[in-house]
Write a protein that holds these residues in place. Structure first.
Motif, PDB file in Angstrom:
ATOM      1  N   SER A   1       7.203  -7.486   5.020  1.00  0.00           N
ATOM      2  CA  SER A   1       5.927  -7.485   4.300  1.00  0.00           C
ATOM      3  C   SER A   1       4.929  -6.499   4.911  1.00  0.00           C
ATOM      4  O   SER A   1       4.146  -5.898   4.186  1.00  0.00           O
ATOM      5  CB  SER A   1       5.317  -8.888   4.274  1.00  0.00           C
ATOM      6  OG  SER A   1       4.984  -9.325   5.584  1.00  0.00           O
ATOM      7  N   ARG A   2       4.955  -6.334   6.226  1.00  0.00           N
ATOM      8  CA  ARG A   2       3.955  -5.479   6.874  1.00  0.00           C
ATOM      9  C   ARG A   2       4.408  -4.024   7.014  1.00  0.00           C
ATOM     10  O   ARG A   2       3.609  -3.111   6.862  1.00  0.00           O
ATOM     11  CB  ARG A   2       3.605  -6.034   8.254  1.00  0.00           C
ATOM     12  CG  ARG A   2       3.083  -7.458   8.246  1.00  0.00           C
ATOM     13  CD  ARG A   2       1.764  -7.595   7.520  1.00  0.00           C
ATOM     14  NE  ARG A   2       0.702  -6.841   8.146  1.00  0.00           N
ATOM     15  CZ  ARG A   2      -0.580  -6.967   7.865  1.00  0.00           C
ATOM     16  NH1 ARG A   2      -0.952  -7.843   6.944  1.00  0.00           N
ATOM     17  NH2 ARG A   2      -1.492  -6.240   8.467  1.00  0.00           N
TER      18      ARG A   2
ATOM     19  N   PRO B   1       0.893  -7.660  11.816  1.00  0.00           N
ATOM     20  CA  PRO B   1       0.223  -8.951  11.570  1.00  0.00           C
ATOM     21  C   PRO B   1      -0.565  -9.372  12.805  1.00  0.00           C
ATOM     22  O   PRO B   1      -0.415  -8.801  13.889  1.00  0.00           O
ATOM     23  CB  PRO B   1       1.392  -9.895  11.291  1.00  0.00           C
ATOM     24  CG  PRO B   1       2.544  -9.297  12.036  1.00  0.00           C
ATOM     25  CD  PRO B   1       2.353  -7.806  11.958  1.00  0.00           C
TER      26      PRO B   1
END
Length: 860
Positions: free
Chosen positions: A209-210, A265
């Motif tokens: 996701s990052r 994150p």
């Protein structure tokens, strides 16, 4: 060399393994079988520092293709992540670039067995896998440390206190291995720099996701760093920092930079760390009779693609030894030219990195570089010198000499000077400083547009007109209806002035339909964090997202105990309302009870905004100018039309003079306007106002209050009380770059009043143009435009012949304002044919009257 020759290779890393494999390969071609032994004193499959080589672990597709000559290819478990793109970040500009050539993909691997806390079911070390391929080819691997070696005619090594003679010695130890004593030759190892390196544990989901499949490089001014990188590796992220001084910047300092923190994150675990050496220069006296140094022990490519250069040098050394001999003269003639070529290439590399280290301090140079790459992508030239330079310098896909030749050519230098002049001029003439880095995306880009209303359709319209086909931008529109609905004319459809289908325009029939895809499906979930949209037809990934799903009527304040309340939001709403109005006239025409007839002929419109005023005035003209001609038995004074508004005035934000005119005209038209009034309850045939006054009516049109689409209201982002997503001046969702909201989905504050701007069609059209521009600005590396709201004008229609209009201080009323209203909305209609249809509908309805056909929508 012959079958009786004995070869010892000190070091079982890629250089030693490739040398052994190529020795066996070229020996087989000559029909000989020398005895080859590798001495490697540790296991690369061990976890943590015991197996680690102190390397970021980037290999290229070209390396794998070259290994095909040896009939080997790394298995899937060795490849951690296939890296599609490389993003280069600075405070001034950000370039997200994909490989300029199809065969230049890069992959991340572990040189050792993985970080200390990793628990892989299979062995994942690249070096360990390569050493096993050596053993599979009949080459002996001995897990012993070599203490000393002798070159020349008496070539040999000392292992476990014993001397062993060999016909050829190959030194292939890395710069992070323990030094081997060499006698007989004044061998001088390469000079090195110290790096800082760590492995961060994020988990596969967070890495995806990052970072996704993107490696990130950071050029931070005044930091003491040449560059820092983040490389995704399955569950982990490798962090590498190369400093420009003898004292390396710490990983902690690097991770605390804001631009780095934006990628990672908030929560992660540092699981491994080291300060490995990296080769800075070439070795001296790297060959002798029966002795040769390869890989890091001799020369390797500066900073990048060390494994690829190990293969190249190992192949050249093996070819020289098998086909020409192992004397100092043989290596001088057949191996030294390859070594010198690598050394000279590294000199270009030193120059390029030195320039890069200085250029990163300059805002104008970084912006000029981004402009040049953006121009190359827009025009898609064959050479693309600056695109290939940016990709090659950080991935090692091109030689430094080739990169230098491209960017230092006269045409490239002229373009560079031109870009510097343009950027310098923009910096001097731009009043507002950039509040975020200017971004450029090079490569395939997925743009997803949710909704086909004014926001979605006009964003699409501007994008497809401006997108260069070479930019590889994939645009997809998703909506649960396959047409663009011109909602400002819904009230005219409902009252029979315009034919129903003339305000619905199929999305697939728009111009440049070959440049976008359309999906007829319903959105079920929008995930901004993972950049995915779930639909009934499947899940869609996106790089840029445009949320333009519109709004729905808000009936939360209405206590409905039975009966029907009409809205005017969709095409079906307009058809149902028109059918109902005609149906109540048909019933009233045969109704004998006067009270029942009055109830049928009482119409209540709730909401004194633009929609309510235009609907109630159009309803009045439809009834008194058209329907009563066909229902002659009905008494006009039995017809009652009411407008209910909860505020003190209709259209609260409207200019005072216009509001007074509107109120006066509504009174002249016989419409009863009740302000400061609320509908508190409704049931079959009745409506209650302010909890006391009960009105008998068969028709309630609810035109007050809108809330955001439920899927927008469910998005995890900052929203207002109506579910609208809060956006910044670029119409981007805060904290989610490349994700936009507009129209009814967006909460955009008017800087003058600090209140959200009203969602109107012409406002959304202007927002769509800004959103399309900013998406292209991201792709092309240009400065984004801020959306500037201007309350310069307003217009409201009052039936078929009058309107009220204001443009700054100019105010017009009556028929002239109505003509402006017709002209303004005609220009918003897409396509000449559609405009002609609408204009003809207006013209024909004025001459021949409105359509009063009742469409029975019930199945028989």
């Amino acid at each position: 060399m012959d079958s009786d020759s004995r070869v010892a290779i000190i070091g079982g890393g890629p250089a030693g393994s490739f040398f052994a494999l190529y020795l066996r390969h070229f020996a087989r071609l000559r029909g000989i079988n020398p005895q080859i032994t590798i001495y490697q004193d540790r296991s690369f499959d061990a976890l943590g520092p015991k197996g680690c080589k102190g390397c970021a672990g980037i290999i290229s597709l070209s390396l794998i293709k070259n290994m095909a000559e040896l009939n080997i290819s790394p298995p899937p478990e060795v490849i951690q992540t296939i890296i599609d793109r490389f993003a280069v970040h600075s405070p001034y500009a950000s370039i997200d670039i994909s490989n300029p050539d199809n065969d230049l993909k890069i992959m991340s691997v572990y040189r050792g067995g993985g970080p200390r806390i990793s628990h892989y079911e299979k062995k994942i070390s690249f070096d360990g896998w390569l050493l096993r391929q050596v053993e599979n080819n009949g080459i002996e691997v001995i897990n012993e440390k070599v203490a000393c070696l002798w070159t020349g005619e008496l070539a040999g090594i000392e292992v476990a206190g014993k001397r062993i003679d060999y016909d050829l010695l190959a030194l292939a130890t890395g710069v992070n291995a323990k030094t081997v004593l060499i006698e007989g030759k004044a061998y001088a190892p390469p000079e090195t720099n110290i790096m800082a390196m760590n492995e961060l544990y994020l988990g596969a989901a967070a890495v995806h996701s990052r970072l996704g499949n993107v490696a990130h490089a950071f050029l931070i001014p005044h930091s003491g760093m040449i560059f820092g990188t983040l490389v995704p590796k399955g569950d982990f992220v490798n962090v590498s920092v190369l400093s420009s001084s003898k004292y390396p910047v710490t990983i902690t300092d690097f991770l605390n930079y804001e631009m780095v923190k934006e990628i990672l994150p908030q929560n992660y675990e540092i699981v491994c760390g080291c300060r490995p050496h990296t080769v800075f220069s070439a070795a001296r006296n790297y060959y002798d009779d029966r002795f040769i140094a390869i890989g890091d022990a001799a020369v390797t490519r500066l900073y990048k693609d060390g494994i690829g250069s190990s293969l190249t040098m190992a192949r050249g050394a093996a070819h020289a030894a098998i086909n020409h001999g192992v004397s100092s003269r043989d290596f001088q003639r057949h191996y030294r030219p390859l070594h010198n070529n690598m050394r000279w290439n590294n000199r270009w590399g030193h120059l390029l990195f030195s320039l890069n280290d200085r250029v990163k301090e300059s805002k104008i140079f970084m912006l000029a570089q981004q402009r040049l790459i953006g121009n190359e992508q827009e025009k898609k030239t064959e050479r693309q010198p600056f695109t290939k330079a940016a990709w090659g310098i950080f991935t090692g896909s091109y030689s430094y000499g080739r990169i230098a030749k491209k960017i230092f050519s006269p045409p490239s230098l002229i373009r560079l000077v031109s870009a510097l002049v343009k950027e310098g001029w923009e910096i001097l003439t731009t009043k507002k400083a950039m509040d975020q880095p200017r971004k450029l995306y090079v490569g395939g880009r997925k743009v997803l547009i949710l909704g086909s209303g004014f926001g979605g359709a006009y964003t699409l319209r501007h994008l497809v007109k401006s997108t260069n086909k070479n930019e590889n931008v994939q645009i997809t529109v998703v909506n649960d209806e396959n047409y663009f609905l011109f909602t400002p004319l819904l009230h005219e459809v409902a009252m029979g002035s315009i034919e129903t289908r003339h305000i619905a325009y199929p999305i697939r029939r728009l111009h440049w339909q070959d440049r976008f895809n359309f999906l007829l499906t319903r959105v079920t979930k929008i995930d901004l964090i993972n950049r995915q949209v779930s639909t009934e037809a499947g899940t869609l990934d996106f790089d840029c997202l445009v949320m333009a799903l519109g709004s729905i009527p808000d009936k939360s304040e209405l206590k409905l105990e039975g009966g029907n309340v009409f809205t005017l939001k969709t095409l079906m709403d307009a058809v149902k309302l028109r059918n109902h109005i005609i149906a109540v006239f048909e019933q009233a025409a045969i109704e004998k009870d006067p009270q029942k007839q009055k109830q049928l002929l009482t119409f209540v419109v709730v909401g004194g905004g633009y929609i309510g005023i235009q609907a109630v005035s159009e309803l009045r003209d439809c009834i008194f100018k058209n329907l009563l001609r066909y229902y002659k038995g009905l008494v006009p004074h039995h017809i009652k039309i009411m407008l209910i508004e909860s505020k003190a005035k209709v259209v609260e934000r409207m200019d005072h003079a216009l509001g007074a005119y509107v109120l006066k005209q509504l009174g002249n038209m016989g419409i009863e306007v009740r302000t400061n009034s609320r509908v508190t309850r409704a049931w079959e045939g009745h409506v209650e106002i302010n909890g006391a006054d009960v009105i008998s009516t068969a028709t309630i049109l609810w035109s007050t209050g809108m809330v955001s689409n439920p899927q927008i209201a469910a998005v995890e982002a900052a929203k207002d009380d109506l579910g609208r997503i809060k956006v910044n001046t670029y119409l981007e969702v805060e904290g989610f770059p490349g994700i936009y909201a507009l129209g009814d989905c967006a909460h955009f504050e008017n800087p003058k009043s600090a209140q959200p701007i009203p969602p109107r069609a012409h406002t959304t059209v202007r927002q769509a143009k800004i959103v399309a521009y900013n998406i292209l600005a991201d792709i092309r590396g240009r400065n984004k435009k801020a959306y500037r709201y201007t309350d310069s004008g307003e217009i409201v229609s009052l039936g078929d012949s009058k309107a009220a209009f204001r443009f700054y201080g100019l105010r017009l009323y009556g028929f002239s304002a109505r003509l402006i209203w017709l002209g303004a909305y005609s220009l918003l209609i897409t396509g000449v044919v559609n405009r002609v249809r609408i204009v003809f509908d207006w013209f024909l309805s004025l001459i021949f009257g409105r359509d009063s056909t009742f469409l029975n929508l019930k199945e028989r």
